[in-house]
Scaffold this motif. Sequence first.
Motif, PDB file in Angstrom:
ATOM      1  N   TRP A 381       0.830  -1.208   0.000  1.00 27.39           N
ATOM      2  CA  TRP A 381       0.000   0.000   0.000  1.00 27.39           C
ATOM      3  C   TRP A 381       0.864   1.257   0.000  1.00 27.39           C
ATOM      4  N   LEU A 382       1.865   1.291   0.881  1.00 27.82           N
ATOM      5  CA  LEU A 382       2.749   2.451   0.919  1.00 27.82           C
ATOM      6  C   LEU A 382       3.664   2.503  -0.295  1.00 27.82           C
ATOM      7  N   MET A 383       4.072   1.321  -0.805  1.00 29.52           N
ATOM      8  CA  MET A 383       4.920   1.293  -1.998  1.00 29.52           C
ATOM      9  C   MET A 383       4.190   1.935  -3.175  1.00 29.52           C
ATOM     10  N   GLU A 384       2.906   1.607  -3.338  1.00 28.26           N
ATOM     11  CA  GLU A 384       2.123   2.157  -4.435  1.00 28.26           C
ATOM     12  C   GLU A 384       2.066   3.678  -4.355  1.00 28.26           C
ATOM     13  N   ARG A 385       1.829   4.211  -3.170  1.00 30.94           N
ATOM     14  CA  ARG A 385       1.739   5.659  -3.033  1.00 30.94           C
ATOM     15  C   ARG A 385       3.091   6.340  -3.125  1.00 30.94           C
ATOM     16  N   LEU A 386       4.122   5.692  -2.668  1.00 31.40           N
ATOM     17  CA  LEU A 386       5.450   6.275  -2.770  1.00 31.40           C
ATOM     18  C   LEU A 386       5.894   6.369  -4.229  1.00 31.40           C
ATOM     19  N   LEU A 387       5.676   5.287  -4.977  1.00 30.75           N
ATOM     20  CA  LEU A 387       6.139   5.265  -6.367  1.00 30.75           C
ATOM     21  C   LEU A 387       5.404   6.282  -7.234  1.00 30.75           C
ATOM     22  N   ARG A 388       4.175   6.617  -6.876  1.00 27.36           N
ATOM     23  CA  ARG A 388       3.438   7.621  -7.643  1.00 27.36           C
ATOM     24  C   ARG A 388       4.083   9.008  -7.536  1.00 27.36           C
ATOM     25  N   ARG A 389       4.809   9.243  -6.454  1.00 28.99           N
ATOM     26  CA  ARG A 389       5.339  10.572  -6.191  1.00 28.99           C
ATOM     27  C   ARG A 389       6.820  10.711  -6.515  1.00 28.99           C
ATOM     28  N   LEU A 390       7.453   9.632  -6.939  1.00 34.29           N
ATOM     29  CA  LEU A 390       8.877   9.698  -7.258  1.00 34.29           C
ATOM     30  C   LEU A 390       9.050  10.191  -8.684  1.00 34.29           C
ATOM     31  N   ARG A 391       9.755  11.290  -8.840  1.00 35.18           N
ATOM     32  CA  ARG A 391       9.988  11.872 -10.154  1.00 35.18           C
ATOM     33  C   ARG A 391      11.441  12.344 -10.240  1.00 35.18           C
ATOM     34  N   GLY A 392      11.981  12.376 -11.472  1.00 39.83           N
ATOM     35  CA  GLY A 392      13.298  12.947 -11.717  1.00 39.83           C
ATOM     36  C   GLY A 392      14.414  12.146 -11.092  1.00 39.83           C
ATOM     37  N   GLY A 393      15.589  12.790 -10.977  1.00 39.29           N
ATOM     38  CA  GLY A 393      16.737  12.133 -10.401  1.00 39.29           C
ATOM     39  C   GLY A 393      17.689  11.609 -11.455  1.00 39.29           C
ATOM     40  N   PRO A 394      18.799  11.008 -11.039  1.00 38.85           N
ATOM     41  CA  PRO A 394      19.766  10.443 -11.993  1.00 38.85           C
ATOM     42  C   PRO A 394      19.131   9.341 -12.844  1.00 38.85           C
ATOM     43  N   LEU A 395      19.811   9.000 -13.918  1.00 30.74           N
ATOM     44  CA  LEU A 395      19.274   7.998 -14.834  1.00 30.74           C
ATOM     45  C   LEU A 395      19.089   6.656 -14.142  1.00 30.74           C
ATOM     46  N   SER A 396      20.071   6.256 -13.321  1.00 30.95           N
ATOM     47  CA  SER A 396      19.942   4.973 -12.620  1.00 30.95           C
ATOM     48  C   SER A 396      18.711   4.975 -11.712  1.00 30.95           C
ATOM     49  N   TRP A 397      18.456   6.102 -11.065  1.00 33.30           N
ATOM     50  CA  TRP A 397      17.285   6.212 -10.199  1.00 33.30           C
ATOM     51  C   TRP A 397      16.000   6.119 -11.017  1.00 33.30           C
ATOM     52  N   GLN A 398      15.957   6.792 -12.170  1.00 32.93           N
ATOM     53  CA  GLN A 398      14.762   6.749 -13.006  1.00 32.93           C
ATOM     54  C   GLN A 398      14.488   5.347 -13.537  1.00 32.93           C
ATOM     55  N   LEU A 399      15.559   4.636 -13.941  1.00 32.73           N
ATOM     56  CA  LEU A 399      15.379   3.254 -14.405  1.00 32.73           C
ATOM     57  C   LEU A 399      14.811   2.380 -13.295  1.00 32.73           C
ATOM     58  N   ALA A 400      15.341   2.555 -12.094  1.00 35.16           N
ATOM     59  CA  ALA A 400      14.873   1.735 -10.964  1.00 35.16           C
ATOM     60  C   ALA A 400      13.431   2.064 -10.610  1.00 35.16           C
ATOM     61  N   VAL A 401      13.108   3.366 -10.570  1.00 35.21           N
ATOM     62  CA  VAL A 401      11.738   3.759 -10.217  1.00 35.21           C
ATOM     63  C   VAL A 401      10.745   3.266 -11.260  1.00 35.21           C
TER      64      VAL A 401
END
Length: 770
Positions: A381-401
């Motif tokens: 439940w928290l993972m779903e809401r957290l991932l909705r709000r993750l934006r930008g960042g380095p390329l490795s971070w964007q690939l992971a998100v």
Amino acid sequence: MSGRLLRELGMGARMAFGGGRGGVTRTVLTAIGIGLGVAVLLLAASVPAIRAASDDRVDGRAPVFAGAGTEDDPPTGSVGLRYAETEFLGQRVSGAVLERIDVGAAPALPPGIDRLPKPGDLYVSPALARLLDGEHGELLAARFGGARVAGTIGNEGLAGPGEHRFYQGAVADAGESRVVTSFGDDRAANSLPPLFVMLIVVILVVLLLPVAVFVATAVRFGGESRDRRLAALRLVGADRAMTARITAGETLAGALLGLVSGVGIFYALRSVAAGITLFGNGAFATDITPVPALALPVLAAVPVSSVAVSLFALRSVAVTPLGVARDGAERPRRMWWRSVLLLGGALLLAFGASATDGGGETLVVLGMLAFLIGTALMVPWLMERLLRRLRGGPLSWQLAVRRLQLTGGSAARAVSGVTVAVAGAVALQMVFAGVDRDTRVGSDQDAEEVQFVASSRDTDTHAAAAFLTRYEGGTGVAASAGHYSARMVAAPGGPGAEFVPVRVGDCAALAQLVRTGSCADGDAFWVAGEVGPQPGTELVPYAEDPSTGEPLPPDPSAGGTLVVPETVAATMRVGADGNHRNGLFLTPGAVLGELPDRVDAEVFVALDPTVPAALEHVRSLGSLYDGTRSHERLGQVGDADLAAVSQWLAAGSTAVMLMIAASLIVSTVEQLRERRRQLAVLVAFGTRRRTLAASVLWQTAVPVGLGLVIAAVGGVSLGLLLVRLFGTEVVDWWALPPYLGVGLGMVAVVTSAGLPPLWRMMRPDGLRSE
């Protein structure tokens, strides 16, 4: 219909092992994951058998004592037995001295030895033999009076492989022994106090629930590849019902292979587990046998639940002839029913704490299950809401998100076991710290001046004097102070006819017992009570009726009469060993008359910190057979059962965390295999390898980090509930950091294990397709 069902299940089973190397690898990974969980569950199902086998062997060596009045005419085959025990390097060493009484018949023998040890001979368990051969073993050997090891006690005579037990032949100064006619007395099974039973039940819930979560996660390895195969089946004419049955057959094949591998892993781990003696005396490999009533449900539930989980995973997947489409309009995960589980678990724990008519253990188990499952379900439940709000960042971070946004459910499931294990372990450590503080023996002990106490009970005055001087100037002794004690009563007709404890020692010895102020030889002190016995009062030894235990009238003609001298009041203090003492305290010059023929003796010893193993040197100054009783180093004495439960918790938590780490590694490798084409494409377009490696790190770190945060909150909350349940209070708020460190270490281990297959999958041949 049955024939069609079997054919479709068989087709699914063939698909599990088809598809070339990738299909076989996928099925093997699933089987390994399920097998690890099955092996742990079978080990848990063996606990009752381990306990029962140990109890049977202990009962088999229990002596059957001869009836009263048979000392002068013992039955045929009788032997004399006297128990003896000591401690060495934190280990309890126990056994008995055996001597032959009836020379005309074969003597009764305890299980594990084939003949009665001769005077000077010693039979020892393998664990005790290792102690004798190890470092400082000569100090332990000295306590047996130079006896020679003549044989080894067999397994049938030991509670477990870690037990330190011995049988010694007749010893001259072993004291009075009891007549034994045979061995093998049926006794009631030793039971732990209700507090420890409750602790063990809670620990089992905490350790086994992550295993169940892990098995459910392992079933879903290779889900994306399976969905693509189902789409191909739809293309050649299969309907949804048929694809479901084929999926069931494929999952069932992996589950059955996992069952077989789990049984194999169990028997491989059995010999390893037999060598672990963290909890009590350990268990022999033959004892670790699953109880059928527990093992059969496990073996039946794994394939059934595996098929159910796989079919449940298809609910949001539309498998069509044109491909696989996931329901993009899937409703957000709901919070209300997860909250109901948490609140319901808390209420059940509260009811379990107040249950007075039985059933409290059941409520606690149900409450723990509900609370921990609710805590684990908060992760997606928290993972779903957290991932909705993750934006930008380095390329490795964007690939992971982005990857987590696509497969966040599987990532959340993978760390649910971590959340449950950490939350449960944190809660238990909070409870254990409070219970340990409440049950600690000698919590008032002062170990700054005195670290060791030895006592000898009911010995004659000459033996007591030798006992006190034995510790003077011995190896490992920095200072010693000893005293005599006797129980006496006022003579008939004298004032203050109540019971009067009397202790005799020099000023240094009395200072360890009471606060005397100034002290010189010839002084006498009275502690406790407004008025002590008047000077001139005669004191005689206290006596009891041996048959009833009732006190006998004072007998001035019995000898050992003391006359009370002039006394001054002293203040009671907590002795160095944590005990309070009152009565009459005499220096040697204040003794008017004679001490009784039988007295107790006690000596306080300060250990020499410059001598290695000083405690064992001091213990070796005593004897196994003179009635000496010694305490562990003062200030560090705790409840032995609670310490065993703590060790079991540490061992179980370690095993569960290792299993979870293995599951994360398997899950990571499987996800990389499913993405090998995408990885090869990214490398072909110029993506740096370290960027992809960092993305793998973030894909593990984000779910595990979120799981640890939830585990911290849930673990502390559950710990507060359990602290109230056990009637203690929080004394250790530092139970969380070690487990957080373990969780972060798992991130590093899983990422490191995933890098080698990542390098292989970024090769150009990953672009090939068939």
